[in-house]
Design an enzyme around this catalytic site. Sequence first.
Site, short mmCIF file in Angstrom:
data_model
loop_
_atom_site.label_atom_id
_atom_site.label_comp_id
_atom_site.label_asym_id
_atom_site.label_seq_id
_atom_site.Cartn_x
_atom_site.Cartn_y
_atom_site.Cartn_z
CB ILE A 13 7.79 -7.84 60.97
CG1 ILE A 13 6.37 -8.14 60.48
CG2 ILE A 13 8.80 -7.83 59.84
CD1 ILE A 13 5.80 -7.05 59.57
CB CYS A 14 7.90 -13.27 62.61
SG CYS A 14 7.19 -13.31 64.27
CE LYS A 42 9.42 -31.96 54.30
NZ LYS A 42 8.60 -32.97 53.58
N GLY A 43 12.29 -25.10 54.00
CA GLY A 43 12.79 -23.95 53.26
C GLY A 43 11.74 -22.99 52.75
CB THR A 44 8.76 -22.80 51.43
OG1 THR A 44 7.85 -21.82 50.94
CG2 THR A 44 7.99 -24.08 51.74
CB ALA A 176 14.57 -19.51 63.53
CB VAL A 178 18.23 -13.28 61.88
CG1 VAL A 178 18.48 -11.77 61.94
CG2 VAL A 178 19.08 -13.91 60.78
CB CYS A 505 -32.34 -13.67 78.92
SG CYS A 505 -32.55 -14.28 80.60
CG ASP A 528 -24.97 -14.29 83.90
OD1 ASP A 528 -23.90 -13.72 84.18
OD2 ASP A 528 -25.25 -15.43 84.32
#
Length: 623
Positions: A13-14, A42-44, A176, A178, A505, A528
């Site tokens: 899940i990501c 940057k880690g978040t 990433a 994993v 139309c 259409d």
Amino acid sequence: MEDLSDVFDIYAICACCKVAPTSEGTKNEPFSPRTFRGLGNKGTLPWKCNSVDMKYFSSVTTYVDESKYEKLKWKRERYLRMEASQGGGDNTSGGDNTHGGDNADKLQNVVVMGRSSWESIPKQYKPLPNRINVVLSKTLTKEDVKEKVFIIDSIDDLLLLLKKLKYYKCFIIGGAQVYRECLSRNLIKQIYFTRINGAYPCDVFFPEFDESQFRVTSVSEVYNSKGTTLDFLVYSKVGGGVDGGASNGSTATALRRTAMRSTAMRRNVAPRTAAPPMGPHSRANGERAPPRARARRTTPRQRKTTSCTSALTTKWGRKTRSTCKILKFTTASRLMQHPEYQYLGIIYDIIMNGNKQGDRTGVGVMSNFGYMMKFNLSEYFPLLTTKKLFLRGIIEELLWFIRGETNGNTLLNKNVRIWEANGTREFLDNRKLFHREVNDLGPIYGFQWRHFGAEYTNMHDNYEDKGVDQLKNVIHLIKNEPTSRRIILCAWNVKDLDQMALPPCHILCQFYVFDGKLSCIMYQRSCDLGLGVPFNIASYSIFTHMIAQVCNLQPAQFIHILGNAHVYNNHVDSLKVQLNRIPYPFPTLKLNPEVKNIEDFTISDFTIENYVHHDKITMEMAA
């Protein structure tokens, strides 16, 4: 050989966003499934808190169905017995691990994450509650972690751990590396993939995977979190027979099921409602919903319709069987809640089940009668994504209507050719408008909106204060009598039909005000599907936004009623290409908030953000 992803029910899940361009040369890259690949920066997370995705993540990773556990347990025990009989089964984990909570008493899911992902979780949420937390790290020890979690140092140790645990499902939640290892080892059964429709700087990306090994089996409704749209996909391993519905059945399953809802609606059968995909208990992965989220039961008549359509046993079914040999749709979704599938499902239903007819243009059509689509304008702007649309032309034409103009040259001078074929000498003569100047389109939409009942002479005359200004009256009623049931704008003036280059139309719309929100319903007599309807959806959605703003309201819904819905014979091949495409999250629409008069809008007052789309599809207009 057993598929370990199926034996141990391992999912990924990501959530991924678009990646902000780092140079001028990357701004015009074509869109693709890899457009959404940004995982972190940057880690978040690259984006600020997205509450909708967080609720979805929590719901998916905490949901368990006790009634299904015995079947999962039997499957795993059978595998372990078989492994033991073959001399395998080294169940000694190499990791130094601890765990908080008595796993034997409460059925939970396992969540597996790398060290960086673990450290990015705010302290108050560690460990993730109501889940068995597993951290994969070669350097982390139990002395480094105050919380009680399992610590392992390899994917092999994870498999050993899963053999011992009582759990429902196992979710790989990052990062990433994993994801990459699990995908490369074929250990992922399904990928729950959130598409965050915003572009952000990113330095960590979801790994590429072989899309021939996975297919999209669910596309959710489109949601909005703080102005950013998002949706939820489920990728299922091909041939896995997984919960999301990957099966070995017909590749047309997806659109056929959507078409069944459209067919049911045409036959006055109420379609089943879709629960929002706020977890695996929703229709987003095929499991039965709890009572309060479950869709209402189908009627006997609807079950009959569904059964007949699925089994291909009706008169239409026999037609479908032969047509299926031609229609090779690659989409294999069962569960398609994305609003664009309303449109795609109608096309599919007409191609498969439509009535062959001649028509005014001589091209020939397949048609059916009576459909409805609903779009939630408070969440998104329904600009179709399965092909690129000419948005500037849509807006310019709408502004042209609002000004009450009938001079086609105004649009042509802006390189908008929507009405070009209807203003030629040949076309006007065929309408017996011999006296009409080329590109004088007569008392069409805008004239009826602003001067209903006035005598039309030509496109050059001034009609100010002549006839009934319906648009002005609509805005007046919305502001002063919002509960009125007479807030109607009509372009069908029987007296003027023969003077029009083309009778309208989309002939009538009605507005509804409730709780500070404005909705619009539009009836279109001639639809259409290939060329016109995508423009009409966008145009009336913009129109609703504009009227809402000048009346100090918020947009709510656009409801589109289709009368004679048809596919031209020369559009079928192009539409087959479009039916193969998976929709992207819809964009958002922003208007210049300073504009308070409907006539003061200009093209520069409209901003479309995050329009992700497939390539343009060319279709010839039947005039």
